[in-house]
Motif scaffolding. Structure first.
Motif, PDB file in Angstrom:
ATOM      1  N   THR A 148       0.844  -1.185   0.000  1.00 42.95           N
ATOM      2  CA  THR A 148       0.000   0.000   0.000  1.00 42.95           C
ATOM      3  C   THR A 148       0.881   1.237   0.000  1.00 42.95           C
ATOM      4  OG1 THR A 148      -1.763   1.174   1.195  1.00 42.95           O
ATOM      5  CG2 THR A 148      -0.157  -0.022   2.529  1.00 42.95           C
ATOM      6  N   SER A 149       0.301   2.342  -0.392  1.00 38.44           N
ATOM      7  CA  SER A 149       1.045   3.605  -0.375  1.00 38.44           C
ATOM      8  C   SER A 149       1.003   4.267   0.992  1.00 38.44           C
ATOM      9  CB  SER A 149       0.470   4.557  -1.430  1.00 38.44           C
ATOM     10  OG  SER A 149      -0.902   4.832  -1.171  1.00 38.44           O
ATOM     11  N   ARG A 150       0.291   3.642   1.955  1.00 34.14           N
ATOM     12  CA  ARG A 150       0.247   4.167   3.313  1.00 34.14           C
ATOM     13  C   ARG A 150       0.810   3.142   4.285  1.00 34.14           C
ATOM     14  NH1 ARG A 150      -2.193   8.850   3.609  1.00 34.14           N
ATOM     15  NH2 ARG A 150      -2.452   8.645   5.868  1.00 34.14           N
ATOM     16  N   ASP A 151       0.472   3.269   5.566  1.00 29.93           N
ATOM     17  CA  ASP A 151       1.066   2.372   6.564  1.00 29.93           C
ATOM     18  C   ASP A 151       0.126   1.257   7.006  1.00 29.93           C
ATOM     19  OD1 ASP A 151      -0.754   3.784   8.057  1.00 29.93           O
ATOM     20  OD2 ASP A 151       0.677   4.445   9.589  1.00 29.93           O
TER      21      ASP A 151
ATOM     22  N   ALA B  89       5.276   1.820   3.464  1.00 25.65           N
ATOM     23  CA  ALA B  89       4.700   2.129   2.157  1.00 25.65           C
ATOM     24  C   ALA B  89       5.557   1.552   1.033  1.00 25.65           C
ATOM     25  CB  ALA B  89       4.562   3.640   1.998  1.00 25.65           C
TER      26      ALA B  89
ATOM     27  N   GLN C 197      -9.458   4.795   6.417  1.00 23.28           N
ATOM     28  CA  GLN C 197      -8.177   4.741   5.701  1.00 23.28           C
ATOM     29  C   GLN C 197      -8.031   6.062   4.944  1.00 23.28           C
ATOM     30  OE1 GLN C 197      -7.731   1.282   3.320  1.00 23.28           O
ATOM     31  NE2 GLN C 197      -5.517   1.458   3.148  1.00 23.28           N
TER      32      GLN C 197
ATOM     33  N   ALA D 287      -5.454   6.159  -0.778  1.00 25.71           N
ATOM     34  CA  ALA D 287      -4.286   5.276  -0.872  1.00 25.71           C
ATOM     35  C   ALA D 287      -4.433   4.405  -2.103  1.00 25.71           C
ATOM     36  CB  ALA D 287      -4.169   4.407   0.381  1.00 25.71           C
TER      37      ALA D 287
END
Length: 530
Positions: free
Chosen positions: A407-410, A464, A504, A508
């Motif tokens: 994912t582009s987040r955590d 990420a 979320q 993302a």
């Protein structure tokens, strides 16, 4: 189980005692209603402890095979049906609801102790033969699991009908994702019924607690949840666990019935899985006869043939939309021992293939996945469809997914829904699985080759862009796939009933990696033709 009952409706007349006082170990007085045959004979007791007010009548809606009598109450046994067969029906308002004072602590350790005390009170009454059974749907099934593991001496058998057994995994945090809409709507609905709907309530301040806060505060499994689940090794009374393949509420509880059957230490445990609405099977004539045979055996000592029957009875479906399109089949165990577990691998072009792609690929989808109309947007999901089945194929049992994700987040939420695509193109959802990726750690002692068990004991944020392997269960199902039908897997970052699209934030890109070093798959339970 398909045993035959022995009792007949030979008792005429009914004595009703309302708001009978039951004093618990801490001095609180609960109130219950007693419905018993007009006889001096001591008879077995079937008890329910309800949060939905014992005095509030329920008239079954059209299509439910229940007696529409003034004594019918929501999701509890109907006295007008049971009393003629020689059973005493006792309904008790749980602490803080209806006519019972105190603070409402739903499905808590204190409620289990109250239930224990009520069972022992019933076993000691002059109209009781000392044998108490428990029965009820949903809430009135969930609270049976915990109290049975406390081993009240008068308790002889339980029938938890469509009720989850592990409050954390089955109900509140499925896969680590909060079941927000279900939880909040349920609690506020109970509060509304008790305070504003118009039925007498002993103490409207009973809801002035921090129940929802406490659940959300304890987002990981631990002592808080341990105190609310059964002590499985101590659950030794006979149990008939009744689950439902279908329906929002039936499916919401379903995992609890299959896992409860597997984990209970009882020598005599039975599993039946049916179809239809959440209340349908319980009140049907077939469902009543099943319950009657079970209680005739364990509460009255009649030989119903129960011990000669296979312990598992499954409704093998051909349709979701038509709940009558199934055939009953008995099995000797759950999961079915002869299951042939087969994996279908995800492909970058949206396929499900028996062999893993040799080349690495990826499928991206966006978060949030839900629009303002509570619909999953196309960019918010990834769909994978198999080739058509060439021959009739049965899928019945436990399902798992093994994915490689980034994912582009955590963190990322994974909602996996499994469908049947019929030859005419119509789709029906069969089951679902959930995972919050930061809670991906497995418990190796509880996991099996067909059902991973998430530990939910820590938060491990994602980095990420880094790829992580995750495994999680997709809840069991059963369906006959006709020739030309296909399996469809839909993966999204949100679903309406969990309201995870507002968790979320803000946006993302989630990725499923496939092929090569990342052979993402689903594992299906194929039952060989007999």
């Amino acid at each position: 189980m398909a045993a035959d009952p022995v009792s007949t409706p030979s008792y005429t007349g009914m004595i009703i005692e309302r708001n009978v006082e039951i004093v618990t170990r801490d001095g609180t007085t609960l109130r219950g209603d007693v419905f018993r045959p007009d006889t001096d004979e001591a008879l077995p007791v079937i008890m329910s402890m309800t949060a939905y007010q014992k005095d509030m009548p329920w008239r079954p809606w059209e299509g439910i095979d229940a007696l529409p009598t003034e004594n019918q109450n929501w999701e509890t046994p109907n006295p007008d049906r049971w009393v003629p067969y020689g059973y005493v029906i006792v309904r008790v308002d749980t602490r803080g609801t209806g006519q019972s004072p105190g603070i409402f602590e739903p499905l808590s350790a204190r409620e289990a102790e109250d239930f224990y005390d009520a069972i022992e009170w019933a076993g000691d009454q002059s109209w009781s033969n000392g044998n108490v059974g428990l029965s009820g749907i949903s809430y009135m099934a969930i609270n049976q699991w915990r109290v049975a593991s406390l081993q009240p001496p008068s308790l002889r058998a339980i029938i938890p009908w469509e009720g989850f057994s592990d409050q954390y995994r089955d109900g509140v945090f499925q896969g680590g994702i909060l079941s927000y809409a279900f939880l909040v709507n349920w609690y506020n609905g109970v509060m509304y019924d008790n305070i504003l709907r118009g039925w007498d309530n002993n103490d409207p301040d009973a809801f002035g607690n921090s129940f929802l806060f406490e659940l959300m505060r304890h987002r990981l499994d631990g002592p808080f949840w341990e105190a609310r689940r059964p002590i499985w090794e101590d659950l030794t009374v006979p149990v008939l666990s009744a689950g439902n393949w279908t329906g929002f509420y039936g499916a919401q509880h379903f995992r609890g019935n299959t896992e409860g059957y597997k984990l209970a230490a009882s020598e005599h445990r039975y599993l039946r899985i049916h179809t239809g609405g959440h209340q349908d099977a319980f009140y049907s004539e077939e469902g009543f006869q099943t319950q009657l045979a079970f209680f005739d055996h364990w509460l009255k000592g009649h030989d119903t043939g129960l011990l000669d029957e296979p312990p598992v009875r499954l409704a093998i479906r051909r349709s979701v939309a038509d709940p009558a399109d199934f055939e009953w089949r008995s099995e000797n165990e759950w999961p079915i021992a002869r299951t042939d577990y087969q994996r279908l691998h995800l492909t970058s072009d949206g396929g499900l293939s028996p062999s893993a792609p040799g080349r690495t690929g990826r499928v991206d989808y966006m978060s949030p996945a839900i629009d303002q109309h509570d619909e999953i947007i196309p960019a918010g999901m990834a769909a994978f469809v198999s080739e058509p089945f060439e021959a009739e194929t049965e899928i019945t049992g436990e399902i798992m997914a093994g994915l490689w994700v980034s994912t582009s987040r955590d963190d990322m939420n994974i909602h996996a829904d499994l469908y049947i695509v019929h030859p005419d193109g119509t789709e029906e959802r069969l089951t679902r699985g959930r995972l919050r990726a930061s809670q991906r750690r497995l418990d190796p002692e509880m996991s099996t080759p067909s059902r991973p068990w998430l530990a939910h004991d820590r938060i491990e944020p994602l980095v990420a862009g880094e790829v992580y392997p995750v495994e999680f269960e997709i809840w069991p199902t059963s369906m006959i796939f006709s020739p030309g039908s296909r399996v469809k897997l839909v993966i999204a970052s949100g679903a309406y009933h969990t309201r995870t699209w507002d968790r979320q934030e803000p946006e993302a890109t989630n990725t499923i990696h496939v092929g090569g070093d990342y052979p993402s798959f689903i594992q299906l339970p194929i039952i060989p033709s007999q």
